[in-house]
Each structure stands twice: as C-alpha cells, then as structure tokens.
Scaffold this motif. Structure first.
Motif, short mmCIF file in Angstrom:
data_model
loop_
_atom_site.label_atom_id
_atom_site.label_comp_id
_atom_site.label_asym_id
_atom_site.label_seq_id
_atom_site.Cartn_x
_atom_site.Cartn_y
_atom_site.Cartn_z
N VAL A 13 -0.48 6.16 6.06
CA VAL A 13 -0.48 4.38 6.29
C VAL A 13 -0.01 3.89 7.35
O VAL A 13 1.10 4.08 7.53
CB VAL A 13 -0.24 3.65 4.90
CG1 VAL A 13 -0.40 2.30 4.94
CG2 VAL A 13 -0.74 4.44 3.62
N ALA A 25 -5.13 -1.89 -3.19
CA ALA A 25 -4.58 -0.41 -3.16
C ALA A 25 -5.80 0.54 -3.77
O ALA A 25 -6.03 1.51 -3.27
CB ALA A 25 -3.25 -0.22 -3.51
N TYR A 69 -7.80 3.27 -1.52
CA TYR A 69 -7.60 4.73 -1.56
C TYR A 69 -8.61 5.57 -1.94
O TYR A 69 -9.01 6.60 -1.82
CB TYR A 69 -6.09 4.95 -2.27
CG TYR A 69 -4.96 4.63 -1.56
CD1 TYR A 69 -4.03 3.71 -2.25
CD2 TYR A 69 -4.44 5.07 -0.33
CE1 TYR A 69 -2.70 3.34 -1.50
CE2 TYR A 69 -3.54 4.59 0.52
CZ TYR A 69 -2.87 3.88 -0.21
OH TYR A 69 -1.61 3.54 0.56
N GLU A 70 -9.40 4.74 -3.08
CA GLU A 70 -10.70 5.64 -3.44
C GLU A 70 -11.65 5.78 -2.19
O GLU A 70 -12.06 6.80 -2.14
CB GLU A 70 -11.29 4.30 -4.51
CG GLU A 70 -12.11 5.12 -5.60
CD GLU A 70 -12.39 3.87 -6.78
OE1 GLU A 70 -11.63 3.56 -7.54
OE2 GLU A 70 -13.45 3.39 -6.50
N VAL A 97 -2.27 11.14 2.62
CA VAL A 97 -2.41 9.87 3.45
C VAL A 97 -1.32 9.55 4.59
O VAL A 97 -0.31 9.78 4.17
CB VAL A 97 -2.87 8.82 2.67
CG1 VAL A 97 -3.98 8.93 1.60
CG2 VAL A 97 -1.70 8.08 1.82
N LEU A 152 0.73 -1.24 -0.04
CA LEU A 152 -0.09 -0.01 0.07
C LEU A 152 0.82 1.22 -0.04
O LEU A 152 0.40 2.26 -0.52
CB LEU A 152 -1.06 0.08 1.31
CG LEU A 152 -2.15 -0.86 1.25
CD1 LEU A 152 -2.79 -0.78 2.50
CD2 LEU A 152 -2.91 -0.49 0.00
N LEU A 168 -10.00 8.36 0.27
CA LEU A 168 -10.27 9.87 -0.24
C LEU A 168 -11.44 10.45 -0.30
O LEU A 168 -11.68 11.66 -0.46
CB LEU A 168 -9.19 9.92 -1.40
CG LEU A 168 -7.61 9.72 -1.08
CD1 LEU A 168 -6.53 9.86 -2.40
CD2 LEU A 168 -7.09 10.67 -0.14
N ALA A 224 0.72 4.45 -2.45
CA ALA A 224 -0.07 5.62 -2.13
C ALA A 224 0.06 6.60 -2.88
O ALA A 224 1.11 6.93 -3.57
CB ALA A 224 0.59 5.77 -0.67
N ALA A 238 3.07 10.59 0.97
CA ALA A 238 2.34 9.72 1.65
C ALA A 238 3.26 9.70 2.97
O ALA A 238 4.46 9.85 2.71
CB ALA A 238 1.93 8.74 1.17
#
Lengths: 294, 312
Positions: free
Chosen positions: B172, B285, B289-290, B170, B25, B293, B29, B33
């Motif tokens: 993680v 991933a 992330y979709e 982001v 991830l 965010l 990213a 990130a």
C-alpha cells in the motif's frame, strides 16, 4: 513587497489565505505557482486575459550529422540520451534543458527545439487583482520550468503574493526563494507540525524570513504552537474551524466574500506582514552597520 | 507464490486525506502487507502508524558540482553556462549553491581550468520501519532537494524487495500531492490507483488532473470522496463525472472532528474515529482489496479503467 505562502503539508489553506489576503488589498499581483494543481482561479473566477504556452527546449537530433559517438550520452547527467542499436535516442521527459549535450557534440548534430509542457494564464479578478497561474500539463515532470515562468511575471511597484506548492522539494524552493517573507499556513496536528518543521528548514536555508498562520486552530493539539515558540517564529493569525467558511470554500467563494467580517482580519494580517518585513530589513541594515564598524 | 499486488493512493490536490485513508487501509490490509510512503518531502504515514525505525540508508540521486577556489580564475564561464542559478558570486568568489545545483555538470564542461569538482548530492535517506500492521518503507528528502522522483523509486524498490522477503500479498503506497515526478514515480507499475477527492472545486480539479495522469500511464483507477458531506452538490457532481469516466466511486467518508482527533492521537481513523467514518473506511478497504487481489488485469499489463468486468 513579495510574500510567498507555503506550508509543507498540503491542504492546510495556502490558497485560501493567499486569495483572501489579495482580496483585502488593492492591485495585488497573485502568482499561482502550485503548477501541478493551480486552484486560485477556482476562488477568484478571473476574467481570462491571455493563455500562453510554456515551452522548454529539448535537443532535436539531426540524424544526417549524428555519428552516434556517445559524447552527449556521457555528458547527459539525466540519462535522456542513449545510443541503442547504433542510433541515438532522446527521452524528452528526462531532458532538463541544461545545455550540456550541445556543448559536447562534435558534429553540430543537436539543435534546440521547443516543446510545450504547460500554459501560463493571465486573468483579472476583483480588487484589481491580476492572477497569473502556471499549469503543468498532466504527464509532464518539469514543474520548475513553469514556476520560473510564472515568477518572471512579477513587476516592481505592485504587491506580489505567491501561492507556493505543497511539499519542501525544489518546486517549493523555486517558488519562495526571492520572497521578502514566507508565510507558512499550517494545521495543529502531528502531520502539520512535522511538515512545517521541514518547510521552516527550507526557508531558513534560503534566508527567507518566516511567519505562521494556524488554520483550523481548534482541531488538533498544541504541537505546532510549541514548534513556533521553539523556533522563535511568530504566529500572526489563528483561524478556528468554521463550517460556514468550509462550505463557502466548497462553493468556490472566498471567505471575505462570504462574510465581510473576514476582511479586517486579512487586512490586519497584511499589515502585520508589512511590519515584519520592515523590521527584518531594519535588522539587516543594523547588522551590516555593525559588521562595517568592526 | 502469487505476485504482490500494488495499490497507490493519490489525489492531485493536497490535504484531501491520502494519509488518513492509507493508514486505515494499512490496518485492514491482508497480511502480510508492506507499506510505502512516497510523499517523500512531507512524509506523514510513519506518524499515523507509530513506526519504529529499524534502518536508515543515505540516498544520493546523483552528483552536484563544487568549485575549487584554488584553481578558479574567476572567469565566470560557469555562471554564464549554468541555466539554474546554481553558480553564485559573493564578494570576490564564485560558489555553487547545493540547493540550486541540478547536477547537470554543464559547468564542468565549460570551465577552462578544470576547477570544478563533483561530489555526491545528499538527496536524503530511505528509512525502514516496523509498525503494528507491517513493515513500512519511507524516506526523508533533504529539504530543497530535487530528484524526489528518484527517491520515490528507491522507496518503491525497497518495498518490492521486502514484499518478496516477507511473501507480502499487497504493497500500500501513500502518494504525494500534485502530478509531477514523485507522483509519476508512485504510479509506475502499480496495479490500482485509489484517488481521494474532496467535494470542492479544487478537489474536483485535483481529481481530474490525477486521473488524467493515471490514465496517461495506463493505471486502473477507483475513487473515494472524503469529507463528502461538506457539499452534497459538489459530491454529486464529482460522482457523476466519475461515473462518466468509468471510475468506480467506492466510498463517501463523512467529515467528522474525530478524524482530526485520530490524527492528533496518531492512530488510524478506522480504529478510533466515529462509527460512520469507520464504517465507510471499512467498506472502502473491503472493496479496494477485493479488486486488487481478484482483478485479472491487475499484475499483468495495466489496462484502461473499465476495461474488465471486475474493474468496471
């Protein structure tokens, strides 16, 4: 004899080894101290004998007596007590039941009250195994209190195997600290090596002798073997990755159950552990004699 | 400036593949990130990301007690009062074991001679490192130490600070196994929890327990199955359970030796593992992330899983 099974890294095969080792002997008392995720029962399918709550004590505030003097807030090292808008409040999950607040309260306004944080399950399984598993309720933080309750079930005269939690923090310490030997189960990868090193450091600091089992020994590199050599730690067993074993585990079947060829392997492991513990006891006695002579 | 969204990867059971998934991830990213390894007593993410250490900050979670032998009159009150086995006796002197001392300082209250001093506990270190994919905040807990929860909070805080400095989209977070303080501290205030499960009875149990903790703290959750082809029966059972709980199952990553080889090479699996593994990780991933965010409930008040159209 008390053998703890630990690892540092999670998922290396502690429970697998602990359960199969127990099944290779008779009348083992298996203590599942991985209280945040106890899973020995998933391989042993025990007949449940009892389920008892694990309670800790937290202070109950007798509001008629409390003068909000702040003494307990000052004494509490964990920030569990706070006076807000003139009233005393307790945050239960932060309380470690250390007893300080009761000692300092000038008004006798605090009394201990029991609070349930988990359960203790006793069960009977194959090969005369008694399985005692601690279970910390999701959302609770006091794993150590549950571990100590499980450990208290150990009795003399029966071989004890402790399935320790992963990691190298205080729950692992409490699980292994009084063992005759801590058997570390690892995997031959950089993660395995890194975490094994930390786990060995803990055992050494506790003066608990160690030995190693390398699981999935053919999947990875030679770093773990090199570490064991560097530190003079004996590798007692290397288990290659075995698809059939993995599938049996996924189906909730211990190795010795799925394939009888594993039985002598684990019996030999137990004998090696007994031998190591005896050897260590002899060394300690010799050491003590030498000291006495000086 | 948009708020930084936080994602944590947990599992309940150890060894299901949190670090393997987190590292992949990290590679995928949205930039910039920040990465945080909150598995502070068995940290591995820095190995997967080939981290280069920049800074090391000592961390102390509080105080521990130490007996001043010159003042000690050997009354034993401290030993009687200590509920954690912190006070030990050897030959003729009392001493406090730093490994067992919980820092409650009850002994200092009962000591009639004021013979017990306090000193900072050496809990561990917070580390800041650079990687090819972004800044990594991690930690080393002194073996045997407690207060791993506090060290996790320190890692989280430092990650937040750096996220702000770098305008990161982001963070993680690689979590610890289990469901205790470090995991609770890992979940605190995150926008999305990704649960990594394995298709075994222990994996199902760990998933259930971790989900209950996420739900308890109101963190929306999604899941993936690792080594999914190990048992299709178990995998399907877990999939059904997740569907019933409204937790989206985003990927089924197959078992492959190349994932272990990637670990040995210290490379994220999504870079070097076999094609089917890489494909599932990429798909995971993308979906994670979709959601992270785009989701309107992420970033504000956390809601129950399945409560908004994006999460469910």
């Amino acid at each position: 004899m008390k053998i703890a099974i630990a690892s540092g890294k999670g998922g290396t095969g502690k429970t697998t080894v602990a359960v199969n080792l127990a099944l290779s002997q008779e009348q083992v008392l298996l203590l599942d101290c991985d209280v945040e995720d106890p899973d020995a029962a998933l391989l042993l399918h025990p007949e449940i004998l009892s389920v008892t709550p694990v309670t800790v004590f937290v202070p109950k505030i007798i509001s008629e007596r409390c003068t909000s003097c702040d003494a307990c807030c000052e004494a509490c090292a964990f920030g569990a007590m706070a006076v807000v808008s003139g009233r005393l409040f307790l945050t239960e999950e932060l309380c470690k039941d250390c007893g300080a607040c009761y000692l300092v309260c000038p008004e006798n306004a605090l009394v201990p009250r029991a609070r349930e944080i988990g359960t203790l399950t006793r069960g009977r399984a194959a090969a005369g195994i008694t399985l005692v598993a601690g279970d910390l309720a999701p959302g609770e933080a006091m794993a150590t209190a549950v571990i100590q309750r499980v450990k208290a079930e150990a009795v003399a005269g029966r071989p004890v195997i402790i399935d320790a939690p992963p990691g190298t923090a205080c729950s692992m310490v409490h699980a292994i600290e009084d063992a005759d030997l801590c058997l570390m189960v690892t995997e031959p990868t950089p993660y395995g090596r890194h975490d094994l090193e930390q786990a060995l450091d803990v055992a050494d600091a506790l003066a608990v002798p160690t030995a190693v089992v390398i699981n999935r020994c053919d999947l990875g590199d030679s770093g773990v073997r090199a570490l064991c050599k560097e530190r003079g730690v004996k590798v007692l067993l290397e288990i290659p990755f075995d698809q059939a074993l993995a599938e049996a585990y996924a189906a909730g079947r211990p190795a010795v159950d799925a394939d009888a060829r594993w039985l002598p392997v684990f019996r030999r492991l137990w004998d090696d552990l007994v031998e190591l513990v005896s050897e260590r006891r002899r060394q300690v006695l010799v050491g003590a004699d030498l000291e006495a002579d000086e | 400036m948009a708020t930084t969204r936080q994602l944590c990867v947990i599992s309940g059971k150890g060894g299901t593949g949190k670090t393997t998934v987190s590292a992949s991830l990290a590679v995928l990213a949205p930039r910039p990130a920040i990465f945080a390894d909150c598995d502070v007593d068995a940290a591995n993410l820095h190995l997967a990301l080939r981290a280069r250490e920049l800074e090391r900050i000592p961390f102390s979670s509080g105080l521990i007690a130490r007996i001043d032998e010159n003042q000690c009159i050997l009354c034993g009150s401290c030993m009687e009062a200590c509920r954690f086995g912190g006070v030990q006796i050897q030959d003729d002197h009392y001493w406090i074991d730093p490994m067992r001392c919980e820092g409650c300082l009850t002994c200092t209250i009962v000591c009639p001679e004021d013979a017990i001093e306090t000193e900072k506990a050496e809990t561990g270190e917070v580390l800041l490192s650079d990687t090819d994919y972004g800044t990594l905040v991690h930690a080393r807990l002194r073996p045997g130490s407690e207060s791993s929860g506090k060290l996790v909070m320190a890692v989280r805080e430092k990650a937040r600070v750096h996220a702000q400095q770098e305008n990161a989209q982001v963070i993680v977070i690689d979590g610890a196994p289990g469901i205790g303080c470090p995991v609770i501290a890992t979940l605190s205030g995150v926008d999305l929890a990704l649960l990594v499960a394995e298709p075994t009875p222990a994996g199902a149990q760990g998933l259930d327990r971790a989900l209950r903790v996420a739900e308890h703290f109101g963190v929306p959750a999604v899941a993936c199955l690792n080594r999914a082809d190990l048992s299709s029966r178990q995998a399907d059972a877990i999939a059904r359970d997740l569907a019933a709980r409204n937790v989206p199952l985003l990927a089924r990553i197959p078992f492959h030796r190349s994932v272990v080889e990637a670990t040995a090479l210290m490379r994220p699996a999504v870079e070097v593992a076999a094609a089917p593994v890489r494909a599932e990780l990429k798909s995971l991933a993308q979906q994670v992330y979709e959601r992270l965010l785009a989701c309107p409930c992420a970033g504000d008040s956390p809601s129950r899983p399945g409560s908004c159209s994006t999460c469910s």
